[in-house]
Motif scaffolding. Structure first.
Motif: not given
Lengths: 493, 475
Positions: B77, B80, B219, B224-225, B228, B231, B283, B323-324, B327, B331
């Motif tokens: 994360v 990102q 969300y 966005t980070t 992520a 989530s 998102k 998922n990352l 995202f 992002s």
């Protein structure tokens, strides 16, 4: 290294090669080299399989090898082939080879197209060599998902709708399959995922009764079992040529193969409970598919419904549960695969020139493109079962074998299904007469040219295979019936 | 205890560093955060079973592995977040971002390794309150502030319910130690009520239906980070904590909570999937997608076995990378295109940004459970574990739940394919222009991509988790 693993390794190397390839020629080079290597491997495998068997090799599967994978669930990467899978591998190799040439001029995004195409072939080859339920299922799904992009991006007509419908229906089938596989695994005592070993275990009857229909429908969706066949006409009509070939020619065979090898072989008691029900459905498939083909006006739709009918015949023959009919079913898979691929290839080539597949707008093509037209006639005759071509051998074996089943209900179904032979002749001859003969009324069409070298190569290969199977069927049918034997003797009559 | 101590030290270090680093040099803070987190992971890579405070803190080997996984996810994360934190309007808050994120991580560490309800509750609050600050991080953006309020109100409310449940446990058992409570619980109606309240409180964190209402808004509004992070990391930790407490403490009421879970799973997966279809904002879409993914995770809890534990952690690992990856792409595109997050903005993306599209496609396939990508394996093992328990107990209800979950994978495939369709098929005259993402973003996405492709195919990960689970949960 096991020879069978090469069938997965070569496509993977092809993927790598395509990834690296920078120019169009390199892409095509990789595809030709890879698909030729696969074809050579398949022929070599067939020859060595037959010679091993005639040398008296025992064992249900030959060339077996296994590597442990997910040990907590007894999942192994295990491979092995019997006569049925060898036949299917040969079929797949031929169609991948000819499919490569049939998409020779495909644009745009040629590289991406061939990458997905190769991924699809990886799944197909992997499925036929696997003897482990989990890997089999994995390869099955690997073969399905590229279809979405292949149809969605490179297709024609209402491609987005067709691609989504096809993908969701087939993946829906695999959801049924997955729970069926779990049922088989835990029901048999959770000791192995190997198909041959599972057949020796006994799954409780009540579980078989629950999971047999799930697995049968799961594979049946791909085998165009009525009423789960509706993805097939739309999907085939929208797909690009080579994808239709591969899909109708090979992918639909995954369904029949899976029904036989997984559903019927592992759950014979479930089969005896549900067999009659599914027999009715397949009989409907056979006749309904044929009748639907009569009223279509789009060449691809005609052929797609014809595929529903013929693939229905495969499942029909398997459910008859005699040795001869099952041998016929496998022969039908082989024969249908080859002749449908030929059909779709020719339709694609004609469509590429005339830009229409509507039979009302096509006529007199024989004079304009004699090579393609003659090919079309041969494909048509094979389809309606002319002796000397592959269709005759398969259907003859199927109906002879089916009538051997002494049960009245089965005989009635056989008689009903046999009417499809006549209906097939109607829709084939109607199209041949309409589009090939007569005088050409469309001025534009008079300027068209006949097949180019890459198209000729693909067509000749397929015609050669169709005729070869029709004229000398014994080596294949012996190979198949030897392998059908242990499965059929496992079923309850 | 070592993991918590080192993490607390890192937070302190970051606090001090934040004091001395000038705003214009926020890059130093970012590098420092990477280095420290890598050190944290490296030092604690070997799982160990530890106990402290007379059993208030008890970390099993599995919990230790989970903590390492969460740290790895947090590192991804951070990678990102690189571009976003480098922006002018956020760079002066870089230090806060790291401190807040690491504090929530510390809270989660305590959650998964608590041996006492009180410590568990403190961990939960430590994970929730800084999270609300993170959600409202872009405080001048209306949506972000709104999301923060929604999050904190819901979090407090669910904490209240959970505390009520815990007080009932204390009232009937006279103890808050997990081990003692497990021995004292007998399954009276009041205790079942306690379990349900407790479940509801954590159900909020995992965003199970019907406790999911906050999820889409939060969300969508959060940076966005942070979305992520919320989530995957927050959800993964809560799911593991819920499983260990249900199994360890409420083991006597296993029939009650599996029934409860069965209903909640079916609702969660179905509602999440059906609502996801309708979403245009990616998102928001991922919010519903992650609701349905939570349902799949809960299947492993329902299995109530060592196999289930291994499958849950395995699922979480793969869910984190997949998922990352999604995202990360969202992002990246948001940062480089001036805030585009609608699905229609992605039309024709393949022509301009083929690599990002490729990553996104594989990650979506993985989320949908398509082989040979990792998601397929994790789904299979989760299904297998729930199915197995149903078989062992001869209860076909488990099979029905598995079957419904399986049918739902088809619905989920539909909406994941909608994005693939937008990127590859739908024509667009003005697609998002080609851009080059930063080094860290690309590195983060590459790690995620490698995870999506290889974690499934390499069986050693699952094998390792199974071995660890069997060590921790001898049932």
């Amino acid at each position: 290294m096991n020879i069978l693993s090469l069938f997965v390794l070569i496509p993977l190397l092809m993927l790598l090669g395509l990834w690296i390839a920078r120019s169009l020629n390199q892409v095509k080079g990789v595809m030709v080299a890879g698909s030729s290597a696969l074809l050579v491997m398949a022929v070599y495998l067939t020859i060595s399989y037959i010679s091993l068997r005639s040398g008296g090799a025992e064992g249900e599967m030959l060339f077996v090898a296994e590597v442990p994978w997910f040990e907590p669930l007894n999942i192994k990467y295990s491979v092995g082939v019997d006569g049925i899978s060898v036949a299917m591998l040969l079929l797949s190799a031929i169609i991948v080879f000819t499919g490569t040439f049939a998409s020779w001029k495909l644009k745009p995004l040629t590289k991406e197209y061939f990458m997905w195409f190769t991924l699809l072939s990886t799944g197909v080859f992997g499925f036929f060599i696997s003897t482990d339920l989990f890997t089999m299922f994995m390869f099955y799904e690997v073969a399905l998902i590229p279809m979405y992009l292949l149809i969605g991006v490179w297709g024609s007509g209402k491609k987005e709708y067709s691609a989504m419908k096809l993908t969701l229906m087939l993946m829906g089938g695999s959801a049924f399959l997955l729970i069926g596989i779990l049922g088989i695994y835990y029901g048999s005592g959770a000791t192995t995922m190997n198909v041959v070993e599972l057949a020796q275990q006994h799954i409780p009857e009540w579980m078989q009764n629950i999971f047999f229909p799930l697995v049968f429908i799961g594979f049946g969706v791909l085998g165009a079992l009525f009423p789960f066949h509706t993805w097939s006409p739309d999907g085939h009509a929208s797909a690009p040529t080579a994808v239709s070939m591969l899909h109708a020619g090979v992918l639909m065979k995954l369904g029949g193969y899976g029904c036989f090898r997984v559903a019927m072989y592992l759950m014979p008691e479930g089969l005896s409970m549900w067999g009659d029900f599914f027999l009715v459905l397949t009989t409907i498939s056979v006749v309904y598919g044929a009748f639907s083909a009569i009223v279509q006006t789009d060449l691809k739709y005609i052929n797609a419904y014809s595929s529903v009918s013929h693939c229905g015949l495969v499942l029909f023959a398997l459910l008859m549960m005699t040795k001869v009919s099952s041998t016929g079913a496998i022969l039908q898979m082989l024969s249908h695969g080859l002749m449908t691929a030929l059909f779709f290839a020719l339709i694609g080539m004609i469509y590429g020139r005339t830009h229409t597949r509507d039979i009302r707008q096509l006529n007199g093509l024989m004079r304009i493109m004699p090579f393609l037209s003659v090919g079309y006639v041969i494909a048509g005759l094979a389809n309606l079962g002319l002796p000397g071509l592959s269709g005759f051998i398969a259907e003859m074996t199927i109906f002879t074998g089916s009538f051997q089943n002494p049960d009245t209900f089965h005989r009635v179904c056989t008689i009903v299904a046999a009417t499809s032979i006549v209906i097939t002749a109607v829709y084939i001859l109607r199209v041949v007469g309409k589009i090939l003969y007569g005088t050409c009324t469309n001025k534009e069409h008079l300027k068209l040219t006949d097949a180019t070298w890459d198209e000729r190569l693909a067509v000749i290969c397929l015609i050669f295979a169709v005729a070869g199977l029709g004229l000398a069927p014994f080596w294949v049918s012996d190979m198949i019936s030897g392998s059908v034997e242990p499965i059929i003797s496992h079923l309850i009559h | 205890m070592q993991q918590e101590v080192t993490l607390a030290l890192i937070i302190l270090l970051m606090l001090v560093a934040d004091l001395f680093v000038k705003e214009s040099n926020s890059k130093i803070l970012r590098v420092l955060a990477y280095v420290l987190l890598v050190v944290q992971i490296a030092v604690n890579i070997v799982p160990a079973e530890t106990s402290a405070f007379e059993g208030m803190y008890h970390s099993t080997q599995m919990a230790s592995v989970v903590k390492t996984i969460l740290s790895l996810g947090t590192l991804l994360v951070f990678m990102q977040a690189d571009k976003w934190l480098g922006r002018e309007d956020t760079s002066f808050k870089t230090g806060e971002f790291y401190i807040l994120t690491l504090s929530t991580l510390l809270g989660m560490f305590f959650m998964v390794s608590a041996g006492h309800f009180l410590l568990f509750y403190i961990g939960l609050e430590l994970a929730s309150i800084p999270m609300a600050c993170l959600v409202a991080f872009d405080k001048f953006r209306h949506h972000s502030a709104e999301a923060g309020v929604k999050y904190i109100l819901n979090a407090m409310f669910s904490s209240g319910i959970m505390l009520y449940g815990i007080s009932m446990v204390y009232g009937t058992c006279g103890t808050l130690y997990f081990a003692d409570a497990a021995a004292a619980l007998t399954g009276t109606p009041l205790q079942v009520l306690a379990m349900v309240f407790f479940f509801a409180g954590l159900g909020f964190k995992i965003s199970l239906v019907p406790f999911h209402m906050w999820t889409p808004d939060t969300y969508q509004g959060a940076p966005t980070t942070v979305t992520a992070y919320l989530s995957v990391i927050s959800k993964g930790a809560a799911a593991f904590a819920l499983m260990s407490i249900l199994m360890k403490v409420f083991g006597i009421m296993v029939e009650d909570w599996t029934l409860l879970l069965g209903i909640v799973i079916v609702l969660t997966i179905t509602v999440g999937n059906l609502f996801a279809i309708l979403q245009k904002d990616l998102k928001r879409f991922m919010a519903y997608s992650s609701i349905s993914q939570a349902g799949y995770i809960m299947l492993a809890v329902m299995a109530d076995s060592g196999q289930g534990v291994a499958s849950l952690v395995y699922y979480v690992v793969i869910y984190i990378v997949a998922n990352l990856a999604v995202f990360g792409v969202i992002s990246s595109i948001e940062q480089h295109s001036g805030g585009k997050v609608e699905r229609d903005d992605y039309n024709g993306l393949y022509k301009t940004n083929p690599r990002l599209t490729f990553v996104m496609t594989l990650a979506l396939f993985s989320l949908a459970g398509i082989p040979p990508f990792a998601g397929f394996f994790s789904k299979f093992f989760v299904f297998a574990s729930a199915f197995h328990t149903g078989f062992a107990l001869e209860q076909t209800g488990y099979w029905v739940v598995v079957f419904i979950a399986l049918v739902n994978t088809i619905i989920s495939l539909y909406y994941y394919l909608l994005i693939v369709k937008a990127m590859y098929i739908t024509p667009n005259d003005n697609p998002i222009p080609t851009f080059k993402s930063g080094v860290m973003e690309r590195a983060g996405l590459s790690i995620c991509l490698a995870g999506v492709v290889f974690i499934g195919l390499l069986s050693c990960v699952y094998q390792y988790l199974t071995d660890t689970a069997l060590l921790s949960w001898v049932s």
